[in-house]
Design a protein around this motif. Structure first.
Motif, PDB file in Angstrom:
ATOM      1  N   ASP A 104      48.223  29.893  34.832  1.00  0.00           N
ATOM      2  CA  ASP A 104      47.308  30.974  34.482  1.00  0.00           C
ATOM      3  C   ASP A 104      46.723  30.761  33.090  1.00  0.00           C
ATOM      4  O   ASP A 104      45.496  30.835  32.885  1.00  0.00           O
ATOM      5  CB  ASP A 104      48.059  32.306  34.558  1.00  0.00           C
ATOM      6  N   TRP A 105      47.598  30.481  32.124  1.00  0.00           N
ATOM      7  CA  TRP A 105      47.118  30.326  30.751  1.00  0.00           C
ATOM      8  C   TRP A 105      46.233  29.080  30.619  1.00  0.00           C
ATOM      9  O   TRP A 105      45.227  29.101  29.923  1.00  0.00           O
ATOM     10  CB  TRP A 105      48.280  30.274  29.771  1.00  0.00           C
ATOM     11  N   ALA A 106      46.601  28.013  31.284  1.00  0.00           N
ATOM     12  CA  ALA A 106      45.782  26.800  31.222  1.00  0.00           C
ATOM     13  C   ALA A 106      44.363  27.092  31.696  1.00  0.00           C
ATOM     14  O   ALA A 106      43.382  26.620  31.107  1.00  0.00           O
ATOM     15  CB  ALA A 106      46.415  25.696  32.061  1.00  0.00           C
ATOM     16  N   GLN A 107      44.232  27.882  32.755  1.00  0.00           N
ATOM     17  CA  GLN A 107      42.901  28.222  33.264  1.00  0.00           C
ATOM     18  C   GLN A 107      42.136  29.087  32.269  1.00  0.00           C
ATOM     19  O   GLN A 107      40.931  28.894  32.054  1.00  0.00           O
ATOM     20  CB  GLN A 107      43.029  28.955  34.610  1.00  0.00           C
ATOM     21  N   ARG A 108      42.829  30.017  31.630  1.00  0.00           N
ATOM     22  CA  ARG A 108      42.188  30.866  30.624  1.00  0.00           C
ATOM     23  C   ARG A 108      41.706  30.030  29.434  1.00  0.00           C
ATOM     24  O   ARG A 108      40.619  30.278  28.884  1.00  0.00           O
ATOM     25  CB  ARG A 108      43.159  31.945  30.151  1.00  0.00           C
ATOM     26  N   ILE A 109      42.503  29.045  29.041  1.00  0.00           N
ATOM     27  CA  ILE A 109      42.111  28.182  27.930  1.00  0.00           C
ATOM     28  C   ILE A 109      40.879  27.357  28.289  1.00  0.00           C
ATOM     29  O   ILE A 109      39.971  27.177  27.469  1.00  0.00           O
ATOM     30  CB  ILE A 109      43.295  27.267  27.529  1.00  0.00           C
ATOM     31  N   LYS A 110      40.819  26.875  29.523  1.00  0.00           N
ATOM     32  CA  LYS A 110      39.664  26.074  29.949  1.00  0.00           C
ATOM     33  C   LYS A 110      38.371  26.895  29.937  1.00  0.00           C
ATOM     34  O   LYS A 110      37.283  26.347  29.811  1.00  0.00           O
ATOM     35  CB  LYS A 110      39.929  25.488  31.342  1.00  0.00           C
ATOM     36  N   GLU A 111      38.501  28.197  30.063  1.00  0.00           N
ATOM     37  CA  GLU A 111      37.336  29.079  30.054  1.00  0.00           C
ATOM     38  C   GLU A 111      37.060  29.655  28.665  1.00  0.00           C
ATOM     39  O   GLU A 111      36.108  30.422  28.498  1.00  0.00           O
ATOM     40  CB  GLU A 111      37.551  30.216  31.055  1.00  0.00           C
ATOM     41  N   SER A 112      37.885  29.292  27.680  1.00  0.00           N
ATOM     42  CA  SER A 112      37.797  29.888  26.346  1.00  0.00           C
ATOM     43  C   SER A 112      36.671  29.278  25.511  1.00  0.00           C
ATOM     44  O   SER A 112      36.365  28.083  25.621  1.00  0.00           O
ATOM     45  CB  SER A 112      39.122  29.729  25.611  1.00  0.00           C
ATOM     46  N   GLU A 113      36.098  30.097  24.653  1.00  0.00           N
ATOM     47  CA  GLU A 113      35.074  29.636  23.726  1.00  0.00           C
ATOM     48  C   GLU A 113      35.690  28.950  22.510  1.00  0.00           C
ATOM     49  O   GLU A 113      35.040  28.125  21.866  1.00  0.00           O
ATOM     50  CB  GLU A 113      34.230  30.828  23.270  1.00  0.00           C
ATOM     51  N   TYR A 114      36.965  29.272  22.218  1.00  0.00           N
ATOM     52  CA  TYR A 114      37.569  28.808  20.967  1.00  0.00           C
ATOM     53  C   TYR A 114      38.763  27.877  21.144  1.00  0.00           C
ATOM     54  O   TYR A 114      39.243  27.297  20.173  1.00  0.00           O
ATOM     55  CB  TYR A 114      38.022  30.015  20.136  1.00  0.00           C
ATOM     56  N   LEU A 115      39.265  27.729  22.362  1.00  0.00           N
ATOM     57  CA  LEU A 115      40.440  26.898  22.603  1.00  0.00           C
ATOM     58  C   LEU A 115      40.117  25.795  23.609  1.00  0.00           C
ATOM     59  O   LEU A 115      39.280  25.965  24.497  1.00  0.00           O
ATOM     60  CB  LEU A 115      41.609  27.733  23.124  1.00  0.00           C
ATOM     61  N   GLU A 116      40.815  24.676  23.463  1.00  0.00           N
ATOM     62  CA  GLU A 116      40.654  23.525  24.364  1.00  0.00           C
ATOM     63  C   GLU A 116      42.028  23.136  24.903  1.00  0.00           C
ATOM     64  O   GLU A 116      43.001  23.054  24.157  1.00  0.00           O
ATOM     65  CB  GLU A 116      40.052  22.351  23.600  1.00  0.00           C
ATOM     66  N   LEU A 117      42.107  22.918  26.210  1.00  0.00           N
ATOM     67  CA  LEU A 117      43.361  22.489  26.829  1.00  0.00           C
ATOM     68  C   LEU A 117      43.580  21.011  26.553  1.00  0.00           C
ATOM     69  O   LEU A 117      42.681  20.191  26.784  1.00  0.00           O
ATOM     70  CB  LEU A 117      43.315  22.746  28.328  1.00  0.00           C
ATOM     71  N   PHE A 118      44.777  20.654  26.072  1.00  0.00           N
ATOM     72  CA  PHE A 118      45.067  19.245  25.806  1.00  0.00           C
ATOM     73  C   PHE A 118      45.331  18.501  27.102  1.00  0.00           C
ATOM     74  O   PHE A 118      44.790  17.428  27.345  1.00  0.00           O
ATOM     75  CB  PHE A 118      46.260  19.110  24.857  1.00  0.00           C
ATOM     76  N   GLN A 119      46.201  19.039  27.949  1.00  0.00           N
ATOM     77  CA  GLN A 119      46.432  18.441  29.257  1.00  0.00           C
ATOM     78  C   GLN A 119      46.941  19.509  30.211  1.00  0.00           C
ATOM     79  O   GLN A 119      47.477  20.539  29.789  1.00  0.00           O
ATOM     80  CB  GLN A 119      47.434  17.286  29.183  1.00  0.00           C
ATOM     81  N   GLU A 120      46.767  19.267  31.486  1.00  0.00           N
ATOM     82  CA  GLU A 120      47.248  20.206  32.494  1.00  0.00           C
ATOM     83  C   GLU A 120      48.778  20.303  32.406  1.00  0.00           C
ATOM     84  O   GLU A 120      49.466  19.287  32.293  1.00  0.00           O
ATOM     85  CB  GLU A 120      46.842  19.755  33.895  1.00  0.00           C
ATOM     86  N   PRO A 121      49.328  21.506  32.451  1.00  0.00           N
ATOM     87  CA  PRO A 121      50.786  21.635  32.367  1.00  0.00           C
ATOM     88  C   PRO A 121      51.479  21.092  33.607  1.00  0.00           C
ATOM     89  O   PRO A 121      51.057  21.361  34.732  1.00  0.00           O
ATOM     90  CB  PRO A 121      50.996  23.148  32.219  1.00  0.00           C
ATOM     91  N   ASP A 122      52.546  20.322  33.397  1.00  0.00           N
ATOM     92  CA  ASP A 122      53.345  19.820  34.512  1.00  0.00           C
ATOM     93  C   ASP A 122      54.406  20.830  34.930  1.00  0.00           C
ATOM     94  O   ASP A 122      54.746  20.934  36.111  1.00  0.00           O
ATOM     95  CB  ASP A 122      54.033  18.507  34.125  1.00  0.00           C
ATOM     96  N   LEU A 123      54.954  21.556  33.943  1.00  0.00           N
ATOM     97  CA  LEU A 123      55.974  22.563  34.231  1.00  0.00           C
ATOM     98  C   LEU A 123      55.512  23.904  33.673  1.00  0.00           C
ATOM     99  O   LEU A 123      54.587  24.492  34.188  1.00  0.00           O
ATOM    100  CB  LEU A 123      57.322  22.114  33.640  1.00  0.00           C
TER     101      LEU A 123
END
Length: 223
Positions: A104-123
């Motif tokens: 859930d949080w990874a998806q929110r970060i990908k849609e964020s104006e100010y944050l960038e996801l480093f990599q998809e979470p494995d766990l």
């Protein structure tokens, strides 16, 4: 669906480490090294004046890092698994909630104006960083931004406690080739959502971290 191949590969391992710490809800010292060849245990062997056994074979008092206290950790693990058995309806439900929170949080970060996801979470660990304020940003700028957000979170009136992770610049550049490499390492932010309560709180956590990143972004713009 869990990939079965890694589990099948366990049969060919010389040794396995079992570590129920954190996700298994156990104290730090609860763990074991299992060797396919039991004689390897002699390399861990030590002697103490207060452990006495009549057996001629190796025993835990000689080879355990916990010495004579190893039974307490085993009892704690046994009791925990009686309450939360290793089933989908037991400990599996706890781990599944943490995993859903990370996705859930990874998806929110990908849609964020100010944050960038480093990599998809494995766990259930989410890694991310503040988006650069300049198209010419380098890896040192990313590190500075991550460190600033980390510090801002702790200094806030209602603190947000994050962690940092240092990754190699080459690994970072492989994911983000547009970022200029100007240092050997890059600091990003890291959050472990290991408690099931994270699933119902992750939207609040995201909003707080995003606000910190926006605050840092505004400061850079005013500088």
């Amino acid at each position: 669906m869990v990939d079965p191949l890694p589990w099948h590969a366990l049969a060919g391992c010389d040794s396995l480490v079992v570590d129920p710490h954190k996700h298994g809800l156990q104290p730090y010292g609860c763990g074991a090294v299992l060797c396919s060849d039991p004689s390897v245990a002699r390399f861990y062997m030590h002697d103490s004046p207060y452990t006495y056994f009549s057996s001629q074979s190796l025993h835990l008092g000689e080879i355990s890092l916990e010495c004579s206290r190893s039974g307490a950790a085993a009892a704690a693990l046994w009791l925990t698994q009686k309450i939360l058995p290793l089933r989908r309806t037991g400990l599996g439900a706890v781990l599944a909630a943490s995993r859903r929170a990370a996705i859930d949080w990874a998806q929110r970060i990908k849609e964020s104006e100010y944050l960038e996801l480093f990599q998809e979470p494995d766990l259930d660990i989410v890694t991310y960083f503040p988006k650069p304020t300049s198209p010419w940003a380098g890896t040192t700028d990313i590190s500075a931004a991550s460190t600033d957000v980390f510090a801002l979170g702790m200094k806030a009136e209602d603190p947000v406690y994050l962690s940092t992770l240092r990754v190699g610049a080459e690994s970072f550049a492989a994911r983000f080739p547009s970022v200029r490499v100007d240092g050997p390492e890059v600091t990003v932010l890291r959050s472990s959502l290991m408690k099931p309560e994270s699933e119902s709180y992750v939207h609040c956590l995201h909003r707080r971290v995003e606000q910190l990143a926006a605050q840092r972004h505004q400061r850079q713009g005013d500088a």
